[in-house]
Scaffold this active site. Structure first.
Site, short mmCIF file in Angstrom:
data_model
loop_
_atom_site.label_atom_id
_atom_site.label_comp_id
_atom_site.label_asym_id
_atom_site.label_seq_id
_atom_site.Cartn_x
_atom_site.Cartn_y
_atom_site.Cartn_z
N GLU A 151 0.81 -1.23 0.00
CA GLU A 151 0.00 0.00 0.00
C GLU A 151 0.84 1.28 0.00
OE1 GLU A 151 -2.24 -1.05 3.49
OE2 GLU A 151 -3.89 -1.86 2.30
N GLN B 298 4.47 -4.51 2.27
CA GLN B 298 4.12 -5.90 2.59
C GLN B 298 4.18 -6.74 1.32
OE1 GLN B 298 0.10 -4.18 3.56
NE2 GLN B 298 -0.59 -6.25 3.08
#
Ligand code: IFM
Length: 756
Positions: A482, A585
């Site tokens: 993100e 991530q």
């Protein structure tokens, strides 16, 4: 945080109160039954103290001022409040003089027990025991049992009832609270603000003491308590039994009072012992289907037991209008909203071991399809675009301005809601996994195929034709990483979108999904010509999105050092990550796990090695992906390291991730790391399949997991060089081993040795 102790196999123990850690501990010790959750905070902590206490009813949300950023689980009135006073001194484990202390959660049955020895200022030695469970056998029941024993004569006051003076993370939700008496019972109805739900609690309290005392009522606008005053002599005991019924109007037809009375009546007929026995049996049945055992490594065993316990506690066993919020029912972070955490990380555990709960998760997405349609339409697309943060209607709870710039106070535009389109593909991925694992094809005609059709429509309309390159592309998205916003052709998103189209086409070809010939032709065209970044032929690396490999390459520490303020969002234009190759991530690596059959081990290895040092793991969803792909490429040491990380996140041993509620994705990731990772087990339409022989971390003498394939309960045990498949059903089951296809006979076993 001081570590908790794990007593042989099942019991998690805190040996001293840790007031500073109570918010995290109340998560660890939380209880739930899929319908509602109760945090593990001590009885005497007032609900008005922000943080520790909490009780949430799945599927009930409220936004008092119409703001998305305040739309969350309302905290229910606190029924887990009991105050004990001896000779005028009030007990509080955080400040009272204690001679012994133990808070223990029995993971086998969800019984929380706190035992203390309290030396009062008047010199009394009081042994207090607090026990509670949130009934697994009766969806709307919680039961508390408090007892005390003293070593000399004293005056005791016990105050207990319902306290509606509760706090929430973002807003106050209770617009009004009414107390009344129904016979002997205290009945409380709390009304939320918008959409305005009635939440009801009812309790009948029984105080048992050697001689009668005085009962007074303590009542004001927000509480109704019974205050018992009595004397105890040396060696005498007293106890308070408190069954509590908890109902919400959304799930009750007819009168809330009667629903509560019915729940209480059952509890009163059974009493504490029998209710507890039923509750234990219900938990035993869950474990019997789901348990994983690890021999030779208590840390690893604790990780999986703890993970499974909280996932079993949060599972929607009884209703297809609810699912699993990102922080479970164990806390209020992330507003009680459902994310892709459920479908991708948690769901496989249910699909493999508790298929009814998985079916309800599927049902929840079917029930919220209209919300997803509204979202797609509002952004100018066809079909259904699922909410990034989903609640009861399926409309997106995610705000366009999630962060504030701490340096200027200005709101920062973020794109989780508009651009994280992979959520729709994740839902379809879970549906397919459910069908493959359970053999249930009926759900396609019960709304499942509608979801897939709308999802395919969405991606077909979201993809753009680029004539210059003769292909479809997907522009301006946010991938699982993100930190890099507004990127084009994110490999994860495009590959998962193509997978969605393939699922839709496959279902249409099998007659399970209705669509027009024109539409089918369109899906086929997009599927065939959608650009999905491929591994570089030289390095094997898949570029995360267009232009990613042109970004600056530097150690993550350096990027972190350039963060202008510790509270600034690290991604987007103001954060330092966007212009580097460092990511929040797992993104490409997550894809390699999800679509593992489509990528070679060489590609997996190349990408694992490339992305691992560039992944900050700033999300709890990340380590599990690295654990899983590590097993595929034979890096068991790394897989083990990441398995421990993911399974212990809420136990507090690994960094700053703990907060309000359990990290369900991380806990689901722990199970995945064992079952898909170390055991290499997959449930396919043709039978359970081992993608390779199991790989065990060095310390493990054996690992065993139960699962269910197409209704057949089974177990897989792996020891170094040997696997045993057990078929606990009455029909033969085909299995696909690396050495070939075999059959596990009904009620029989299949044992195979293999090279290590
Ligand atoms: O869904 C996740 C996301 O991937 C990372 N931030 C937290 C969300 C909820 O857990």
């Amino acid at each position: 945080m001081p570590e908790l102790r794990f007593e042989p196999g099942w019991v998690l123990v805190e040996d001293a109160p840790e007031p500073e850690e109570e918010i995290a501990r109340s998560t660890v010790f939380a209880l739930a039954n899929g319908t509602f959750g109760l945090r593990g905070a001590p009885e005497e902590v007032p609900a008005s103290e922000q943080g520790a206490k909490g009780c949430y009813f799945n599927g009930i949300y409220d936004t008092p001022r119409g703001l998305l950023t305040e739309r969350e689980f309302p905290n229910l009135p606190d029924f887990a409040c009991v105050w004990i006073e001896i000779d005028g001194e009030r007990f509080d484990a955080r400040s009272s003089r204690l001679e012994a202390y133990r808070r223990a959660l029995d993971l086998s049955c969800g019984l929380l027990r706190r035992e203390v020895v309290w030396r009062t200022q008047s010199g009394v030695r009081a042994e207090l025991v607090f026990e509670r469970f949130v009934a697994m056998h009766d969806a709307n029941l919680a039961f508390l049992n408090v007892s005390l024993k003293v070593d000399r004569a004293c005056k005791v006051v016990v105050e207990s009832g319902i306290d509606a003076n509760v706090t929430n993370r973002w807003a106050d939700h209770l617009a009004g609270v009414r107390f009344s008496k129904v016979g002997e019972a205290i009945f409380c109805v709390a009304r939320t603000t918008d959409p305005g739900h009635d939440l009801a609690e009812m309790t009948v309290q029984f105080l048992a003491a050697p001689r009668p005392g005085r009962i007074e009522i303590v009542e004001d606008r927000t509480r109704y308590l019974e205050r018992y005053t009595f004397e105890l002599l040396a060696g005498e005991s007293a106890s308070l039994l408190k069954p509590v019924a908890v109902h919400a109007d959304r799930f009750v037809r007819g009168s809330l009072s009667q629903a509560c009375q019915r729940t209480l009546r059952r509890a009163l007929q059974d009493g504490w012992e029998r209710s507890l026995a039923r509750h234990r049996r219900a938990w035993a049945r869950l474990w019997d289907r789901s348990r994983v055992d690890i021999e030779g490594d208590d840390d690893a065993l604790l990780g999986i037991r703890f993970s499974q316990f909280h996932l079993l506690a949060a599972a929607p066993y009884r209703d297809a209008r609810i699912s699993v919020p990102a922080r479970g029912l164990q806390g209020q972070d992330y507003y009680g909203s459902v994310f892709w955490d459920c479908e991708i990380f948690v769901f496989p555990f249910y699909a493999y071991t508790q298929p009814e709960a998985a079916r309800n998760c599927v049902g929840y997405r079917i029930a919220t399809l209209d919300g997803a349609r509204r979202k797609a339409a509002s952004l100018g697309f066809e079909g259904a675009y699922y909410a990034w943060q989903s609640q009861e209607t399926g409309d997106d709870q995610c705000d366009r301005y999630v962060f504030t710039n701490p340096l200027t106070g200005e709101k920062i535009r973020s794109y989780f809601m508009d651009e994280q389109i992979h959520i729709t593909a994740d839902v379809v991925y879970a549906f397919r996994q459910y069908a493959e694992a359970t053999g249930d094809d009926v759900f396609w005609s019960e709304g499942g195929a509608d979801v897939v059709r709308e999802a395919a429509r969405f991606f077909a309309s979201r993809a753009v034709w680029v004539p210059a390159r003769g292909r479809y592309e997907i522009h301006r998205v946010l991938g699982p990483d993100e930190y890099h916003e507004n990127v084009d052709n994110n490999a994860f998103t495009n590959a998962m979108a193509r997978e969605t189209l393939r699922t839709a086409i496959g279902l249409a070809e099998r007659g399970l999904l209705e669509t027009s010939d024109d539409e089918l032709a369109r899906w086929r065209d997009v599927e065939a010509k959608l650009f999905v970044p491929e591994p570089d032929p030289r390095t094997g690396v898949i570029e995360q999105f267009d232009g990613y490999l042109r970004l600056r390459d530097e150690p993550i520490d350096e990027t972190n050092r350039r963060l202008a303020h510790p509270d600034l969002h690290k991604g987007g234009p103001l954060g330092p990550f966007q212009e580097t190759r460092n990511i929040k991530q797992a993104d490409v690596v997550m894809l390699l796990y999800l679509l593992r059959d489509r990528y070679s081990d060489e590609v997996k290895r190349a990408n694992w090695e490339f992305y691992e040092p560039r992944t900050a793991h700033d999300s709890s969803l990340s380590p599990m992906a690295y654990a899983l792909v590590a097993t595929d490429v034979g890096r068991t040491d790394w897989a083990y390291r990441y398995y421990l990380y993911t399974s212990h996140i809420d136990l507090g041993a690994y960094g700053p991730h703990w907060n309000h509620g359990v990290h369900t994705a991380s806990l689901g990731g722990a199970w995945l790391a064992i079952v898909h990772g170390f055991l290499r087990l997959r449930l396919t339409p043709d039978g359970p399949r081992l993608d390779g022989w199991p790989l065990l971390p060095e310390k493990w003498r054996a690992v065993e997991a139960r699962f269910e394939w197409h209704g057949h309960p089974m177990a897989l045990r792996a020891e170094p060089g040997r696997v045993v498949l057990e078929n606990r059903s009455s029909a033969d089951v085909p299995v696909i081993l690396p050495s070939g296809q075999e059959v596990v006979p009904a009620r029989g076993r299949l044992e195979r040795a293999h090279g290590v």
